[in-house]
Scaffold this active site. Structure first.
Site, mmCIF file in Angstrom:
data_model
loop_
_atom_site.group_PDB
_atom_site.id
_atom_site.type_symbol
_atom_site.label_atom_id
_atom_site.label_comp_id
_atom_site.label_asym_id
_atom_site.label_seq_id
_atom_site.Cartn_x
_atom_site.Cartn_y
_atom_site.Cartn_z
ATOM 1 N N CYS A 62 8.615 72.615 40.592
ATOM 2 C CA CYS A 62 9.010 71.806 41.747
ATOM 3 C C CYS A 62 7.785 71.364 42.548
ATOM 4 O O CYS A 62 6.996 70.559 42.074
ATOM 5 C CB CYS A 62 10.025 72.580 42.587
ATOM 6 S SG CYS A 62 10.936 71.540 43.725
ATOM 7 N N HIS A 64 14.127 75.109 38.708
ATOM 8 C CA HIS A 64 13.615 76.406 39.172
ATOM 9 C C HIS A 64 14.089 77.552 38.272
ATOM 10 O O HIS A 64 15.123 78.162 38.572
ATOM 11 C CB HIS A 64 14.144 76.680 40.584
ATOM 12 C CG HIS A 64 13.502 75.856 41.643
ATOM 13 N ND1 HIS A 64 12.370 76.257 42.310
ATOM 14 C CD2 HIS A 64 13.826 74.648 42.154
ATOM 15 C CE1 HIS A 64 12.030 75.332 43.202
ATOM 16 N NE2 HIS A 64 12.891 74.345 43.119
ATOM 17 N N GLU A 101 12.942 80.490 38.166
ATOM 18 C CA GLU A 101 12.872 81.765 38.901
ATOM 19 C C GLU A 101 14.143 82.030 39.703
ATOM 20 O O GLU A 101 14.421 83.160 40.075
ATOM 21 C CB GLU A 101 11.628 81.789 39.809
ATOM 22 C CG GLU A 101 11.745 81.060 41.132
ATOM 23 C CD GLU A 101 11.654 79.540 41.017
ATOM 24 O OE1 GLU A 101 11.642 79.017 39.887
ATOM 25 O OE2 GLU A 101 11.617 78.879 42.074
#
Lengths: 220, 74
Positions: free
Chosen positions: A85, A193, A195
């Site tokens: 990002c 994302h 994570e």
């Protein structure tokens, strides 16, 4: 394996990234923006957020942070680097990745899960996936509209350097691109994302498939 | 001296901000508005202007997507 997470003022996915590194079974290492070295890490994640408030352009100021010096050196020497990002935006501003991320085509911040296809497994961050595999990953961004000139886009496509592609384009990005890699294939930038989907309690751990790739073939 | 830098999207590059403004104006009753482009105005005081282009290329504008011009205003 030691995986560094670069932290700038305004980064806000750094904790998530450090948590995900633990989930991967690697050692998370905080890399502060003012650090002059990378603390002997084996790979680096540049996390999401709004580094330096997105002032001027997303990633424009972070690119000149002190830690970026050794990080650029590490990347140019072939070290695995993943920009997520805002991290992707930082890496394009630093010219470690081609192109730029423009404002989303509909001017709206997009925050939802999207389906992406793994287009290339020949990067340290996708080697654990299967080619053509589809993953549901969260995106949350205002500038995810990937742009590169025609010649660069052709080069990326011809060399198989589009790493992730949206099945349904959420932001207007050229060729539905969600992630690309550099010529050396060691530097990868993605808008989704991984994570944020690194534990069942978060609804999915699909993101670990991407992140754990870097452990494959690495000196652990 | 004082320098004014104008940064704008390169021609041909999608400009969602300009498009949003363009579609908002008629909603306020301003008709007949053609293309709109939104850029950035930066004013800075500098001691030497021979570094202006380098400053613009390296930080103030992103040459991949933007073009710039600058002038000394005082």
């Amino acid at each position: 394996m030691r995986i560094g997470v670069a932290i700038f003022p305004g980064s806000n996915c750094d904790r998530d990234a450090l948590f995900a590194v633990e989930q991967m079974g690697a050692d998370p290492v905080e890399l502060w923006h003012a650090d002059a070295d990378l603390k002997a890490v084996d790979a680096v994640i540049v996390p999401g957020g709004f580094s330096y408030g997105d002032y001027l352009r997303p990633g424009a100021i972070a690119r000149f942070a002190k830690v970026m010096g050794p990080l650029e050196e590490f990347a140019r020497a072939g070290g695995p680097v993943l920009g997520i990002c805002n991290g992707f935006q930082v890496l394009t501003e630093a010219h470690l990745l081609p192109g730029a991320l423009l404002r989303n085509i509909d001017m709206r911040f997009v925050c939802r899960r999207v389906r992406v296809r793994v287009e290339s497994t020949e990067t340290p961050w996708t080697s654990g996936c299967e080619s053509g595999e589809e993953l549901m990953l969260p995106v949350a961004h205002n500038e995810g509209n990937y742009f590169a000139d025609e010649a660069t886009l052709k080069e990326l496509e011809d060399e198989g350097r589009v790493v992730l592609r949206y099945l349904k384009n959420p932001n207007g990005s050229a060729n539905d691109i969600a992630g690309v890699c550099n010529e050396g294939r060691n530097v990868v930038g993605i808008m989704p994302h991984p994570e944020r989907v690194s534990d069942p309690v978060l609804g999915s751990e699909k993101g670990l498939k991407i992140l754990r790739s870097v452990l494959v073939g690495a000196r652990i | 001296m004082k320098v004014r830098v104008l940064v704008r999207p390169k021609s041909g590059i999608l400009d969602p901000q300009g498009e949003a403004v363009k579609s908002a104006l008629p909603a306020l009753g301003f008709e007949g508005v053609g293309n709109v482009h939104v850029g950035r105005l930066i004013e800075l005081e500098v001691e030497r202007i021979d570094e202006m282009d380098a400053m613009c290329r390296r930080l103030l504008a992103n040459p991949t997507i933007e073009e710039y011009e600058w002038e000394v205003i005082s």
